[in-house]
Enzyme design. Sequence first.
Site, mmCIF file in Angstrom:
data_model
loop_
_atom_site.group_PDB
_atom_site.id
_atom_site.type_symbol
_atom_site.label_atom_id
_atom_site.label_comp_id
_atom_site.label_asym_id
_atom_site.label_seq_id
_atom_site.Cartn_x
_atom_site.Cartn_y
_atom_site.Cartn_z
ATOM 1 N N SER A 137 32.264 41.879 35.011
ATOM 2 C CA SER A 137 32.279 40.605 34.273
ATOM 3 C C SER A 137 33.099 39.590 35.057
ATOM 4 O O SER A 137 33.942 39.963 35.882
ATOM 5 C CB SER A 137 32.936 40.841 32.913
ATOM 6 O OG SER A 137 33.312 39.610 32.318
ATOM 7 N N TYR A 150 39.807 43.892 27.850
ATOM 8 C CA TYR A 150 38.481 43.742 28.464
ATOM 9 C C TYR A 150 38.626 43.397 29.950
ATOM 10 O O TYR A 150 37.945 43.977 30.803
ATOM 11 C CB TYR A 150 37.718 42.649 27.713
ATOM 12 C CG TYR A 150 36.293 42.436 28.162
ATOM 13 C CD1 TYR A 150 35.284 43.316 27.793
ATOM 14 C CD2 TYR A 150 35.949 41.332 28.938
ATOM 15 C CE1 TYR A 150 33.963 43.098 28.187
ATOM 16 C CE2 TYR A 150 34.643 41.107 29.339
ATOM 17 C CZ TYR A 150 33.646 41.996 28.959
ATOM 18 O OH TYR A 150 32.347 41.775 29.355
#
Length: 247
Positions: A137, A150
């Site tokens: 990501s 995350y």
Amino acid sequence: MTQKTAIVTGGASGIGLAIAQTFVRRDIRTIIIGRDVAKLAAAKEALGLQCHTIAYDLTDIAGIPKLVETITSTHGAVDVLVNNAGINMKKVFTEVTDEDFQRILLTNVTSVFALSREVVKTMLANDVKGSIINISSMASQYGLPKVIAYSASKAAIEGMTRAMASELSPRGIRVNCIAPGFIVTPMTAKAFSDDPERMQKAVNRTPLGYMGQPDDIGEAALFLALSTSKYVTGVVLPVDGGNSIGF
Ligand code: NDP
């Protein structure tokens, strides 16, 4: 040519579903794994005969060797593994509990390691020239606020990609990573629903000027899965409309 077999984790929705769709269109037998039985059934209905579903919670780490054994005894050796399943959590840094942090790491990192290890064992045992595709990501590259666990998990994925690629490529298994930019999926819908300013910020720094579609990641995954990318290993490929180089 013999038919290829792929596993796509989280293949019943969002990016995973688009990857599975792209694979099935290219006649790759595709096994999708997720927890939600209704979502899996809907994906199977949409994707047809080349799609097989397994309901499994990947945080059950101890059961992963058995899961892979079941897959290989039913479908034969696995050629492609896409570690796509992931969860996000947006929370102010000081409110993130140890349990929150561990939960994200368990899904986004530990299960990726355990599943990859078991699949690699079967690739080596069957002399498969395999391809493993991880999904990271932009959070691994930027300092995004409110996504501490995350971000840590996705940075780990990029490190693991390089470590796996250098160890496994000499044995015929390529390992690559796709770093999606901001893609329209249930995950981003949730993350942006109460934060339109965050969404505008993401779009503003994307030179192409709009959010990507899950299909954009599907096509990149297909490239990395097939021998058209046979000299590509250890890369982190941004598919992000230029977001990572935007000003
Ligand atoms: P979604 O929330 O739409 O999909 C995530 C999938 O992961 C779901 O199908 C879910 O299935 C599955 N999943 C989650 N936890 C588990 C678990 N414990 N066991 C099995 N399956 C699980 O998200 P996206 O499609 O947006 O995200 C896919 C990947 O792409 C993620 O790794 C995400 O971090 C990454 N990504 C997404 C971006 C975006 O803009 N959308 C940007 C950058 C990265 P179920 O609910 O059935 O368990």
